[in-house]
Scaffold this motif. Structure first.
Motif, PDB file in Angstrom:
ATOM      1  N   VAL A  17       0.849  -1.204   0.000  1.00  0.00           N
ATOM      2  CA  VAL A  17       0.000   0.000   0.000  1.00  0.00           C
ATOM      3  C   VAL A  17       0.876   1.242   0.000  1.00  0.00           C
ATOM      4  N   GLN A  18       0.515   2.195  -0.838  1.00  0.00           N
ATOM      5  CA  GLN A  18       1.139   3.519  -0.723  1.00  0.00           C
ATOM      6  C   GLN A  18       0.080   4.436  -0.100  1.00  0.00           C
ATOM      7  N   LEU A  19       0.384   4.975   1.048  1.00  0.00           N
ATOM      8  CA  LEU A  19      -0.578   5.829   1.772  1.00  0.00           C
ATOM      9  C   LEU A  19      -0.109   7.269   1.632  1.00  0.00           C
ATOM     10  N   VAL A  20      -0.918   8.106   1.002  1.00  0.00           N
ATOM     11  CA  VAL A  20      -0.500   9.490   0.747  1.00  0.00           C
ATOM     12  C   VAL A  20      -1.277  10.417   1.673  1.00  0.00           C
ATOM     13  N   ASN A 108       4.280  11.804   2.193  1.00  0.00           N
ATOM     14  CA  ASN A 108       3.645  13.002   2.723  1.00  0.00           C
ATOM     15  C   ASN A 108       3.575  14.084   1.655  1.00  0.00           C
ATOM     16  N   GLU A 109       2.474  14.116   0.957  1.00  0.00           N
ATOM     17  CA  GLU A 109       2.267  15.219   0.006  1.00  0.00           C
ATOM     18  C   GLU A 109       0.781  15.347  -0.303  1.00  0.00           C
ATOM     19  N   GLU A 110       0.414  16.519  -0.773  1.00  0.00           N
ATOM     20  CA  GLU A 110      -0.988  16.740  -1.123  1.00  0.00           C
ATOM     21  C   GLU A 110      -1.282  16.092  -2.475  1.00  0.00           C
ATOM     22  N   VAL A 111      -2.347  15.342  -2.533  1.00  0.00           N
ATOM     23  CA  VAL A 111      -2.769  14.759  -3.814  1.00  0.00           C
ATOM     24  C   VAL A 111      -3.647  15.782  -4.528  1.00  0.00           C
ATOM     25  N   THR A 112      -3.322  16.047  -5.771  1.00  0.00           N
ATOM     26  CA  THR A 112      -4.182  16.964  -6.526  1.00  0.00           C
ATOM     27  C   THR A 112      -4.653  16.318  -7.826  1.00  0.00           C
ATOM     28  N   GLU A 113      -4.049  15.198  -8.182  1.00  0.00           N
ATOM     29  CA  GLU A 113      -4.472  14.468  -9.385  1.00  0.00           C
ATOM     30  C   GLU A 113      -4.884  13.059  -8.983  1.00  0.00           C
ATOM     31  N   LEU A 114      -5.618  12.389  -9.836  1.00  0.00           N
ATOM     32  CA  LEU A 114      -6.111  11.061  -9.459  1.00  0.00           C
ATOM     33  C   LEU A 114      -5.695  10.025 -10.491  1.00  0.00           C
ATOM     34  N   ASP A 115      -4.405   9.852 -10.644  1.00  0.00           N
ATOM     35  CA  ASP A 115      -3.940   8.866 -11.614  1.00  0.00           C
ATOM     36  C   ASP A 115      -3.355   7.677 -10.858  1.00  0.00           C
ATOM     37  N   ALA A 116      -3.945   6.524 -11.071  1.00  0.00           N
ATOM     38  CA  ALA A 116      -3.394   5.321 -10.441  1.00  0.00           C
ATOM     39  C   ALA A 116      -2.618   4.546 -11.492  1.00  0.00           C
ATOM     40  N   ILE A 124      -9.872   6.868  -2.342  1.00  0.00           N
ATOM     41  CA  ILE A 124      -9.880   8.268  -1.890  1.00  0.00           C
ATOM     42  C   ILE A 124     -10.620   8.307  -0.556  1.00  0.00           C
ATOM     43  N   ALA A 125      -9.905   8.736   0.483  1.00  0.00           N
ATOM     44  CA  ALA A 125     -10.526   8.785   1.820  1.00  0.00           C
ATOM     45  C   ALA A 125     -10.044  10.060   2.501  1.00  0.00           C
ATOM     46  N   THR A 126     -10.251  11.183   1.819  1.00  0.00           N
ATOM     47  CA  THR A 126      -9.656  12.434   2.291  1.00  0.00           C
ATOM     48  C   THR A 126     -10.583  13.221   3.210  1.00  0.00           C
ATOM     49  N   ALA A 133      -7.970  21.758  -3.746  1.00  0.00           N
ATOM     50  CA  ALA A 133      -7.507  21.362  -5.085  1.00  0.00           C
ATOM     51  C   ALA A 133      -8.014  19.955  -5.426  1.00  0.00           C
ATOM     52  N   LEU A 134      -7.979  19.072  -4.422  1.00  0.00           N
ATOM     53  CA  LEU A 134      -8.449  17.710  -4.694  1.00  0.00           C
ATOM     54  C   LEU A 134      -9.976  17.681  -4.850  1.00  0.00           C
ATOM     55  N   ALA A 135     -10.655  18.489  -4.029  1.00  0.00           N
ATOM     56  CA  ALA A 135     -12.122  18.533  -4.143  1.00  0.00           C
ATOM     57  C   ALA A 135     -12.516  18.953  -5.555  1.00  0.00           C
ATOM     58  N   GLU A 136     -11.767  19.900  -6.072  1.00  0.00           N
ATOM     59  CA  GLU A 136     -12.080  20.364  -7.428  1.00  0.00           C
ATOM     60  C   GLU A 136     -11.863  19.238  -8.448  1.00  0.00           C
ATOM     61  N   ARG A 137     -10.804  18.477  -8.230  1.00  0.00           N
ATOM     62  CA  ARG A 137     -10.505  17.348  -9.121  1.00  0.00           C
ATOM     63  C   ARG A 137     -11.607  16.270  -9.025  1.00  0.00           C
ATOM     64  N   ILE A 138     -12.062  16.046  -7.785  1.00  0.00           N
ATOM     65  CA  ILE A 138     -13.122  15.041  -7.585  1.00  0.00           C
ATOM     66  C   ILE A 138     -14.417  15.519  -8.255  1.00  0.00           C
ATOM     67  N   ALA A 139     -14.682  16.824  -8.140  1.00  0.00           N
ATOM     68  CA  ALA A 139     -15.906  17.352  -8.761  1.00  0.00           C
ATOM     69  C   ALA A 139     -15.878  17.123 -10.271  1.00  0.00           C
ATOM     70  N   ARG A 140     -14.680  17.248 -10.861  1.00  0.00           N
ATOM     71  CA  ARG A 140     -14.591  17.011 -12.315  1.00  0.00           C
ATOM     72  C   ARG A 140     -14.868  15.532 -12.625  1.00  0.00           C
ATOM     73  N   LEU A 141     -14.440  14.692 -11.702  1.00  0.00           N
ATOM     74  CA  LEU A 141     -14.599  13.254 -11.918  1.00  0.00           C
ATOM     75  C   LEU A 141     -16.054  12.800 -11.745  1.00  0.00           C
ATOM     76  N   THR A 142     -16.705  13.368 -10.734  1.00  0.00           N
ATOM     77  CA  THR A 142     -18.038  12.857 -10.381  1.00  0.00           C
ATOM     78  C   THR A 142     -19.157  13.704 -10.993  1.00  0.00           C
ATOM     79  N   GLY A 143     -18.818  14.914 -11.438  1.00  0.00           N
ATOM     80  CA  GLY A 143     -19.855  15.884 -11.804  1.00  0.00           C
ATOM     81  C   GLY A 143     -20.092  16.733 -10.570  1.00  0.00           C
ATOM     82  N   SER A 144     -19.990  18.072 -10.718  1.00  0.00           N
ATOM     83  CA  SER A 144     -20.013  18.920  -9.517  1.00  0.00           C
ATOM     84  C   SER A 144     -21.369  18.840  -8.812  1.00  0.00           C
ATOM     85  N   GLU A 145     -22.422  18.444  -9.526  1.00  0.00           N
ATOM     86  CA  GLU A 145     -23.731  18.374  -8.856  1.00  0.00           C
ATOM     87  C   GLU A 145     -23.788  17.234  -7.843  1.00  0.00           C
ATOM     88  N   TYR A 146     -22.792  16.346  -7.847  1.00  0.00           N
ATOM     89  CA  TYR A 146     -22.800  15.214  -6.913  1.00  0.00           C
ATOM     90  C   TYR A 146     -21.757  15.334  -5.798  1.00  0.00           C
TER      91      TYR A 146
END
Ligand SMILES: Cc1cc2nc3c(=O)[nH]c(=O)nc-3n(C[C@H](O)[C@H](O)[C@H](O)COP(=O)(O)OP(=O)(O)OC[C@H]3O[C@@H](n4cnc5c(N)ncnc54)[C@H](O)[C@@H]3O)c2cc1C
Length: 441
Positions: A17-20, A108-116, A124-126, A133-146
């Motif tokens: 496991v890599q834990l960021v 130890n670093e902030e995740v801002t992209e979601l590339d596995a 994602i358990a943030t 920055a990550l919330a914005e990335r997640i909104a793009r992934l899920t659709g901001s309405e969700y």
């Protein structure tokens, strides 16, 4: 909470496991340390008793080899009926377990992209204070309405604590099914209620929580501040309702909507609030029909990043639109330290099974863990809000429905959980055996 537990479950089952984690370099508005599983507010993991849904969930987690529960039990301090922990010892124990595990690499670093990397699932358990920055990335992934940034939670009442001689079943203008229970008020009762709402003590807002309430979702006391009759023309409007006791339209009504499959819980429609918990109980018991109300959840409004899990996730917490990306913790719509850790534990089991080429069956709905999984995967996505674990979410077999049988219900749930874990091959890791060894040492 969720990230530590998921990493531990995976590593203990032989997966790398890599834990960021962005702390300590970058802290959220509430975290203070660089330790894992930091308790950002209270040091209580709530009720310890098995007759209590969160007590049952904790015991289920113990039986599945939870690291969080191991640390909680070792760091418990006197707390009456609650499991209260020494917060520093609690996080230190978990931090050491994670940092010293040979299969866990901590970055130890902030995740801002979601590339596995291909073939490596990403979890994602943030949490409720996910970095912007990550919330914005997640909104793009899920659709901001969700993706939501505030929760607005209305209280939930146990059905059998509502006085049915007063609360009447009807929907406005008799349209559709009579799905609502209506608590009627005359003018004097309404005015006394509004005065109590205005005078009640409210939870102070933290700097980072400066209220940005949506007009459609204002706290009930903020509506009351806008004018004496605002509520009577808003969520408490009586139009289309006749009180069968008087044959007349009441001056105002509080509507209660069924909240679970078995109609054991009712939600106070539009009653999101920032009143302090004891004040909510006092003020809401002024409502005719709710004088003896038992609340399984009280209202709140918080800064909270969470996604519409029922719309977005499979029961295995995987994003339906992007296989390979999973979510856990409070951001999937559970509420509380224990529930967040439980969802991390479940995610760890799901991923361990996936990496072994198998699919984890959902835990039975008559367990506390299964009830939470069912809530986040099957609740209505329409006005989805985070939830603490409670018996109303559980599928309770008829012999155990009465409150006096809660202990038998808990025993039944634990048997069901152990059977499920055995059949799925995810029985506790070495942890319980080690636990026993530690206890006897
Ligand atoms: C102010 C506040 C008070 C609360 N008080 C209580 C309480 O008293 N009792 C209770 O039961 N529950 C409480 N909760 C709710 C909830 O139980 C906790 O927030 C719990 O810690 C959630 O667990 P989690 O694992 O989902 O998230 P967290 O425990 O918050 O873990 C998420 C982790 O992700 C990290 N992170 C965030 N963004 C990034 C990023 N971009 N890159 C890398 N790392 C990142 C964070 O630093 C954090 O360590 C509170 C919540 C808040 C916001």
């Amino acid at each position: 909470m969720a990230g530590s537990e998921a990493a531990w479950q995976l590593a203990e089952r032989g997966h790398r496991v890599q834990l960021v984690e962005m702390r300590p370099e970058k802290k959220s508005e509430a975290h203070k340390t660089g330790d894992f599983a930091e308790l950002v507010c209270s040091n209580s993991l709530r009720g310890a008793d098995l007759k209590n849904a969160v007590g049952l969930l904790k015991e289920e987690m113990r039986r599945l080899g939870s690291l969080v529960m191991r640390s909680a039990d070792r760091n418990a301090v006197p707390g009456g009926g609650a499991l209260v922990v020494d917060r520093e010892g609690f996080s230190k124990f978990i931090t050491e377990a994670i940092r010293s595990h040979p299969l866990i690499e901590v970055v130890n670093e902030e995740v801002t992209e979601l590339d596995a990397a291909p073939g490596s699932p990403l979890l994602i358990a943030t949490g409720p204070l996910t970095s912007p920055a990550l919330a914005e990335r997640i909104a793009r992934l899920t659709g901001s309405e969700y993706l939501y940034f505030y929760d607005s939670i209305a209280p939930i009442v146990e059905a059998d604590s509502i006085d049915r001689d007063i609360a009447f079943r009807a929907s406005r203008y008799d349209k559709g099914e009579a799905d609502y229970l209506n608590c009627p008020m005359n003018r004097e009762e309404y005015e006394a209620f509004v005065a109590a709402l205005l005078a009640a003590e409210k939870v102070p807002t933290k700097d980072f929580e400066r209220p940005q309430f949506f007009e459609g979702c204002l706290p009930v006391e903020v509506m009351a501040e806008r004018g004496r009759d605002t509520l009577a023309f808003g969520p408490m409007k009586p139009v289309g309702l006749i009180d069968p006791r008087t044959g007349k339209r009441p001056h105002a009504v509080v509507q209660l909507r069924q909240d679970d499959l078995h109609a054991t819980l009712y939600n106070m429609v539009g009653f999101q609030t920032r009143m302090k918990y004891p004040e909510q109980q006092r003020v809401f018991r002024m409502i005719p029909g709710l004088e003896r109300a038992e609340f399984v959840r009280l209202g709140s409004m918080h800064r909270n990043t969470f996604i519409n899990a029922p719309r977005l996730l499979s029961p295995r917490l995987e994003l339906k639109s992007r296989p390979g990306i999973y979510f856990a913790g409070q951001m999937i719509g559970v509420e509380g330290y224990v529930e967040s850790a439980a969802m991390g534990l479940y995610a760890g089991l799901v991923l361990a099974e996936f990496l072994a080429g198998r699919e984890l069956p959902a835990p039975p709905p008559d367990t506390a863990l299964g009830a939470l999984v069912r809530h986040i995967s099957e609740a209505s996505g329409q006005d989805f809000q985070p939830m603490n674990v409670n018996f109303g979410l559980m599928e309770i077999p008829p012999p155990y429905r009465r409150k006096e049988r809660r202990l038998d219900l808990a025993r039944h749930a634990l048997d069901r959980l152990e059977n499920w874990a055995r059949q799925a091959g995810v029985g506790g890791t070495a942890a319980p055996a080690r636990l026993a060894a530690e206890a006897s040492a």
